[in-house]
Design a protein around this motif. Sequence first.
Motif, short mmCIF file in Angstrom:
data_model
loop_
_atom_site.label_atom_id
_atom_site.label_comp_id
_atom_site.label_asym_id
_atom_site.label_seq_id
_atom_site.Cartn_x
_atom_site.Cartn_y
_atom_site.Cartn_z
N MET A 314 0.95 -1.18 0.04
CA MET A 314 -0.07 -0.19 -0.08
C MET A 314 0.90 1.36 0.24
O MET A 314 0.63 2.26 -0.58
N TRP A 337 0.45 -4.30 -10.67
CA TRP A 337 -0.46 -3.68 -10.14
C TRP A 337 -1.83 -4.17 -9.31
O TRP A 337 -2.40 -3.89 -8.48
N THR A 341 -3.58 -3.40 -5.74
CA THR A 341 -5.08 -3.40 -5.66
C THR A 341 -5.67 -4.39 -4.47
O THR A 341 -6.44 -3.89 -3.72
N LYS A 342 -5.04 -5.69 -4.63
CA LYS A 342 -5.60 -6.55 -4.00
C LYS A 342 -5.25 -6.32 -2.58
O LYS A 342 -6.06 -6.54 -1.30
N MET A 344 -4.86 -3.52 -1.10
CA MET A 344 -5.91 -2.54 -0.73
C MET A 344 -7.10 -2.89 -0.44
O MET A 344 -7.94 -2.43 0.35
N VAL A 345 -7.66 -3.86 -1.17
CA VAL A 345 -8.82 -4.55 -0.77
C VAL A 345 -8.84 -5.49 0.28
O VAL A 345 -9.85 -5.29 1.40
N PHE A 347 -7.02 -4.52 2.94
CA PHE A 347 -7.32 -3.45 3.87
C PHE A 347 -8.74 -2.95 4.20
O PHE A 347 -9.12 -3.04 5.22
N MET A 348 -9.40 -2.67 2.81
CA MET A 348 -10.88 -2.40 3.02
C MET A 348 -11.77 -3.31 3.83
O MET A 348 -12.56 -2.90 4.59
N LEU A 349 -11.62 -4.62 3.40
CA LEU A 349 -12.32 -5.53 4.16
C LEU A 349 -12.20 -5.67 5.35
O LEU A 349 -13.01 -5.80 6.26
N PHE A 416 -9.78 -15.60 1.47
CA PHE A 416 -9.76 -14.60 0.41
C PHE A 416 -8.57 -14.64 -0.29
O PHE A 416 -8.56 -14.73 -1.40
N LEU A 420 -7.76 -15.75 -4.06
CA LEU A 420 -7.06 -14.63 -5.06
C LEU A 420 -5.86 -15.36 -5.64
O LEU A 420 -5.37 -15.15 -6.97
N GLN A 423 -6.27 -16.24 -9.33
CA GLN A 423 -6.23 -15.09 -10.28
C GLN A 423 -4.83 -14.79 -10.78
O GLN A 423 -4.06 -14.83 -10.11
#
Lengths: 438, 438
Positions: A314, A337, A341-342, A344-345, A347-349, A416, A420, A423
Amino acid sequence: MSGGYRLKPAQRIAGGYAVVAVVGGLLLMLPICHRVPVSFTDAVFTSASAGFVTGLSTVTTATTWTPVGDVVIAALMQVGGWGITLVTTLVYLALGRKISIGERRFMAEDKNSGVRGIVRLIKSILYFSVSIEGAAVLIFSLYFHFHYHYLWSRALGISAFHAISAFNNAGFDLWGNNLEGFTRDPLVLILTSFLIILGGLGFVVLVELYSWPKHRSLSLHARIVLKMTAILLAAGTLLTLLFEANHSMAQLSWPYKILNAWFSSVTTRTAGFDSVPIGNMRDVTWFIYIVLMFIGASPGSTGGGIKTTTFYLMLKTTMATIRGRADIIARERTIPWDLATKSMVIFMLSMAVIFVGTLVNAVVEPHIAFMRLLFEEVSAFGTVGLTTGITGIIGGPMKWVLICTMYIGRIGILTFLVSLASQKHTHAKYLPERILIG
Amino acid sequence: MSGGYRLKPAQRIAGGYAVVAVVGGLLLMLPICHRVPVSFTDAVFTSASAGFVTGLSTVTTATTWTPVGDVVIAALMQVGGWGITLVTTLVYLALGRKISIGERRFMAEDKNSGVRGIVRLIKSILYFSVSIEGAAVLIFSLYFHFHYHYLWSRALGISAFHAISAFNNAGFDLWGNNLEGFTRDPLVLILTSFLIILGGLGFVVLVELYSWPKHRSLSLHARIVLKMTAILLAAGTLLTLLFEANHSMAQLSWPYKILNAWFSSVTTRTAGFDSVPIGNMRDVTWFIYIVLMFIGASPGSTGGGIKTTTFYLMLKTTMATIRGRADIIARERTIPWDLATKSMVIFMLSMAVIFVGTLVNAVVEPHIAFMRLLFEEVSAFGTVGLTTGITGIIGGPMKWVLICTMYIGRIGILTFLVSLASQKHTHAKYLPERILIG
Ligand SMILES: [K+]
Ligand SMILES: [K+]
């Protein structure tokens, strides 16, 4: 095999951990395990807290459980720790198999994949943990016997429990006041912090460090883990000194202030011991510890939180964006990238879980200060186990919220991550190298 | 022209705002402006707070300043509001010029770019704000004269000040106790909340709404702004009711509880008025408001925070990642991933500013509870102006930290956004469309 690690095992692990928590709770309900009556909620709470290596306790471990109960708790901590180490390492290898050179070298160490590879991996995990914990038990029991005059049986038992608790970043103690009796004991605090840090680096990094004298090179992942660990430990120590040297640590001389600030910084991410009561600290320190607990330990370890590498990514992403760069570059490697993004995801979750959990707790415990509720929730989510002192006074509903939070913090992020792993993206300029996040 | 909007004007604007704050402070120092002595710090604080449309006050506006001082403050709020609206709209158009169909349609409204386009844009901004504020002044002054028996001069003056303060989301008041005297006055609270919401939607959305009866279509940006605004207002109202109905609003009947919860929800993002003292609310409500203040209003408005669209993008990115989607899709449009990353970078930078600012404040104000310091810092960063009641008692150092925070919250994000406008990526599947973030 390559697809085999993914969703199904994650679900099995998630189910397995739930079963372990409940079965452990039922075991702890047996009369042979407790000296005083315990409720089902408290038994499951203790079992979940041990199995998810959190260390929060609604009852005092030292006075509630019999020696048999202590063995059950130690077993839960150890099995929980091994399970997490195994699964996160498998995820790491599954990711690494696709991209990284550093990790490919690593993979060569169990090239025969499939069941044989996993058996070998389990063996090395056992080898590392038993060796490190064994050495610690030896030193601790000699020390407790000769210095503190514990009987040999007590010295050995308490040392084994403590070594397992520390290396697995669990944070349970058999003293009844955690490590607050060792505020002026450098040996106990430093050896414990050493165990915590080793346990928190993650198995893959331990293996790399172990083979470092031979190979003289570390993967990007290991270098980032070591760097972030050092930075966070230093920051935690300095900020603790800044806010607590003349507050909760006012009665200590400067060498002991530094020792205890260091220990507090180590234990906050994510062991959960304390040598100075968190409840005596200032609310600003609580907030700093909330941040440190949230970041947590490194991937592939028994520690929780969003992980040092997630936080690193991050920061790197932020810097790259500010500078208008098209690539996130770390030590001549491009980090994809999508990984940024993941991170940060994750982090958000994590923030979302903590936000919802804390609001529910504020509803069911309207008389406890919000900062204490938030601290407790983050502590549960990061499987840390530190508390401002409210774990023993909360009611049933909040206990179950914390049990769920520990479970999500432990299993949710893991699941999670595993999903991931299926992907894939790359757009390389430098040789791309993946690091493990979450 | 296309390059002309970018870095240089941003620097000029940043410098301009700093100059406005200092010049405004010097003006307020003039004897004709104040009834009681004011320090340079308090004068600059007030000037910055007005110019950056924040509304925090270290002194009571109603009793400190003369009518001339009030005019200076109103002028600072209005000029600050116009400036921000102009710059953010230019950024939006500069971004829109490159990609969006919806925005291209919009751009057609001032196709003659360059100075003539800007002059026309300024004219429309003035037209909208003066019309809306004018209508509000008319209603308010009639109401204050006939219902509350204010003299015409006072009714007109206070209405003008209040309309400017509300539509520009500034939050200054001339009553001395904010809107706490209107807890049971639906007209004042509803009309004020209407002004706040209109002001917080952003100029570009206002224009679209204005031309909606003719065109019958809204851009993706406008639809997202309206949706997020509705969701956040509803969530804020419900959570306020949940935690405050029987606490700070206990003495109110249910219709008034709902009215004041609604008003609190509206004003928290980012107007900064209050009808019920924040200091009387529970700490969990403070935390919810910290989150709402952090999210703030919509881009292109005078409101602060990371913005509704930034928050929307973060949610969308999280959902897309969880579902393993390669694209972030909103209403049959693909949102570029780099924009998602940037929204998260804005989030990170904002958190960093607040973290550092709050820690510094904890050092200089060791006796104020951390939650109050955090609330105040977020309020300054989001240019909200709500306070738990400490703005009047803090010392000089923290006042300057808040001034800097207001400046960074106002100008820092703006400058960052403008510099982002020069970066471009796309990988489209659906027709790509950009929305404004930050
Ligand atoms: K722990
Ligand atoms: K404001």
